[in-house]
Design a protein around this motif. Sequence first.
Motif, short mmCIF file in Angstrom:
data_model
loop_
_atom_site.label_atom_id
_atom_site.label_comp_id
_atom_site.label_asym_id
_atom_site.label_seq_id
_atom_site.Cartn_x
_atom_site.Cartn_y
_atom_site.Cartn_z
N MET A 261 -5.75 -13.86 84.17
CA MET A 261 -6.32 -12.65 84.74
C MET A 261 -6.19 -11.47 83.77
SD MET A 261 -5.49 -9.53 86.18
CE MET A 261 -3.77 -9.74 86.65
N ARG A 262 -5.02 -11.33 83.14
CA ARG A 262 -4.82 -10.24 82.20
C ARG A 262 -5.72 -10.38 80.98
NH1 ARG A 262 -0.46 -6.88 83.09
NH2 ARG A 262 0.86 -7.50 84.85
N ALA A 263 -5.95 -11.62 80.56
CA ALA A 263 -6.87 -11.85 79.44
C ALA A 263 -8.29 -11.45 79.83
CB ALA A 263 -6.81 -13.31 79.02
N LEU A 264 -8.69 -11.78 81.05
CA LEU A 264 -10.02 -11.39 81.53
C LEU A 264 -10.15 -9.87 81.62
CD1 LEU A 264 -10.51 -14.07 84.34
CD2 LEU A 264 -11.82 -13.90 82.22
N LEU A 265 -9.08 -9.22 82.06
CA LEU A 265 -9.11 -7.76 82.17
C LEU A 265 -9.21 -7.12 80.79
CD1 LEU A 265 -8.93 -5.16 83.78
CD2 LEU A 265 -6.44 -5.43 83.84
N ARG A 266 -8.45 -7.64 79.82
CA ARG A 266 -8.54 -7.10 78.47
C ARG A 266 -9.94 -7.28 77.90
NH1 ARG A 266 -3.27 -9.37 78.03
NH2 ARG A 266 -4.11 -11.29 77.15
N ALA A 267 -10.53 -8.45 78.14
CA ALA A 267 -11.88 -8.71 77.64
C ALA A 267 -12.90 -7.79 78.30
CB ALA A 267 -12.25 -10.17 77.86
N GLU A 268 -12.74 -7.56 79.60
CA GLU A 268 -13.67 -6.69 80.31
C GLU A 268 -13.59 -5.26 79.80
OE1 GLU A 268 -16.26 -4.70 82.71
OE2 GLU A 268 -16.15 -6.84 82.27
N GLN A 269 -12.39 -4.77 79.56
CA GLN A 269 -12.24 -3.40 79.10
C GLN A 269 -12.73 -3.22 77.68
OE1 GLN A 269 -8.00 -2.84 80.15
NE2 GLN A 269 -8.72 -1.27 81.55
N ALA A 270 -12.66 -4.28 76.89
CA ALA A 270 -13.13 -4.19 75.50
C ALA A 270 -14.63 -4.38 75.39
CB ALA A 270 -12.41 -5.24 74.65
N THR B 105 -18.67 -4.13 87.94
CA THR B 105 -17.50 -4.41 88.77
C THR B 105 -17.17 -5.90 88.73
OG1 THR B 105 -18.07 -2.58 90.24
CG2 THR B 105 -16.47 -4.18 91.06
N SER B 106 -15.88 -6.20 88.53
CA SER B 106 -15.40 -7.58 88.48
C SER B 106 -14.36 -7.80 89.57
CB SER B 106 -14.78 -7.89 87.11
OG SER B 106 -15.72 -7.68 86.07
N TRP B 107 -14.43 -8.97 90.17
CA TRP B 107 -13.46 -9.38 91.21
C TRP B 107 -12.86 -10.70 90.76
CZ3 TRP B 107 -15.20 -11.18 96.75
CH2 TRP B 107 -14.07 -11.53 97.51
N TRP B 108 -11.57 -10.65 90.41
CA TRP B 108 -10.87 -11.86 90.00
C TRP B 108 -9.98 -12.33 91.15
CZ3 TRP B 108 -10.41 -7.75 86.11
CH2 TRP B 108 -11.39 -7.85 85.12
N ARG B 109 -10.28 -13.51 91.65
CA ARG B 109 -9.55 -14.05 92.80
C ARG B 109 -8.48 -15.03 92.29
NH1 ARG B 109 -14.70 -15.24 96.77
NH2 ARG B 109 -15.02 -16.92 95.26
N LEU B 110 -7.22 -14.58 92.35
CA LEU B 110 -6.13 -15.43 91.91
C LEU B 110 -5.66 -16.38 93.01
CD1 LEU B 110 -5.88 -12.56 90.25
CD2 LEU B 110 -3.77 -13.61 89.44
N GLY B 111 -5.95 -16.04 94.25
CA GLY B 111 -5.59 -16.86 95.40
C GLY B 111 -6.27 -16.30 96.62
N ARG B 112 -6.03 -16.93 97.75
CA ARG B 112 -6.71 -16.47 98.97
C ARG B 112 -6.31 -15.05 99.34
NH1 ARG B 112 -6.32 -20.83 103.68
NH2 ARG B 112 -7.86 -19.38 104.55
N GLU B 113 -5.10 -14.65 98.95
CA GLU B 113 -4.62 -13.32 99.31
C GLU B 113 -4.13 -12.52 98.10
OE1 GLU B 113 -1.94 -13.26 102.59
OE2 GLU B 113 -3.26 -14.42 103.88
N ASP B 114 -4.64 -12.84 96.93
CA ASP B 114 -4.25 -12.14 95.70
C ASP B 114 -5.50 -11.87 94.87
OD1 ASP B 114 -2.89 -10.99 93.64
OD2 ASP B 114 -1.91 -12.83 92.94
#
Length: 433
Positions: free
Chosen positions: A96-105, A117-126
Amino acid sequence: MGTAHFPASIGQRLVWFLEHYRSETSSVNCPATFRISGRLSEDLLRGALADLVRRHDALRTTLSRDGRNLLQHVHDDRGGRAALSVVDVSGGEEEMRALLRAEQAAGLDPGREPVRTSWWRLGREDHVVCVNMHHLVSDAWSCGIVIADLIALLGGRRPDAPPWQYSDFTTWQAGQEKSGKLRAHQDFWCEQLDGMRLAPLPWLAPEGSPRPSPGLETLSLSAETAGGLREFSQRRRHTLFSVLLALYYLLLNHETGQDDLAVASFFANRTRREVTSTVGFFANMLVLRAKVDPDRPFADLLGTTRRTVLDATTHQAVPCQMLPMSRLQRTPGRVNEVVFQMLPDRKPGSWSPIDSGTGLRIGTFRPDHGLSRFGLNLTVIPREDRFDVRLSYDRNQLDREWVRGLLRSYRVLAEGMLAAPDAPAAKLTAALR
């Protein structure tokens, strides 16, 4: 409704020019990022984003050139313009952090896609949600507005509409410019900055030789030191910004031996209350000039800094890029080589995640990295239990060990000043030897 067209603001014109004609990427992305726990439905998120975009014209604005003019095109909200990318993240926090860094760059094209806008789903409640905005339609203050509005909308609440949209501000600003009312601000800055010299930092290479290579060093001021700085600023009736900037001036004086110092900083430029809750690019870069006398008490430097900041606040309508800097400077170089910034000092409770009332717990998410747009940029981030201090720099221009030492010295000065706030400045810097 169609599309409405307006002239670009002064700030937008300057950034567009710098980015497209001088190859100076002054504009970067402005992300507002959330960490959300709970069952977040796609319908709820898409609906909240649609309301957000509908509420703020700037989030539906693209820009283009028309001959020599730069125009804003405010599109209607039918169909929604903030596209949502949904990604299921199987690799956990690291992915997720790698995706966030890539998105910001990744770049945003203000002529086609000013908001993504990006939505990264790490789990059903995260979940992590990032509303990424081009700097030409947003700024740091605007990110705070987007954060507050989206938290409210996800909780089923509708914030009051802002009195002005960004196009109202740019129309008003164009009138100020045309009538000559900005001339007094320009005259002030020309007098204030005449003869200024840039700090002679130990640059490794001539300016602009290699492509910038962003570097970042960080440390934290303890809860005791952070609390002491807050208490000191209140007791002496100074802003926390002025106290932290005065420490930076003292540090630069010690490092360079120069007593006449110029530091660039960003001011919100929201002097009209109608734009307090308006999303848009308002912020202006100003140059804060002060003189340091090491033989005088630190209180004298603090008083000088306070006056410098108050004058800048009064004249923040005109950014330094509108001034004839080549005529005002005694030394070559860019005025944004040395920068100071401080994020707003938030109330302690605002750092905690908020229960939305719809089964979601929403907090802001600050990534653990940063990008350098300037030669040397000191940023102080007040937290609930500490102050985070970040020093971003160009690794092709400054040595990493020197930068690390500068950061440690800033902490030593802060701690020493609290122990002896009325001591001569030279006595405080003596601890750095």
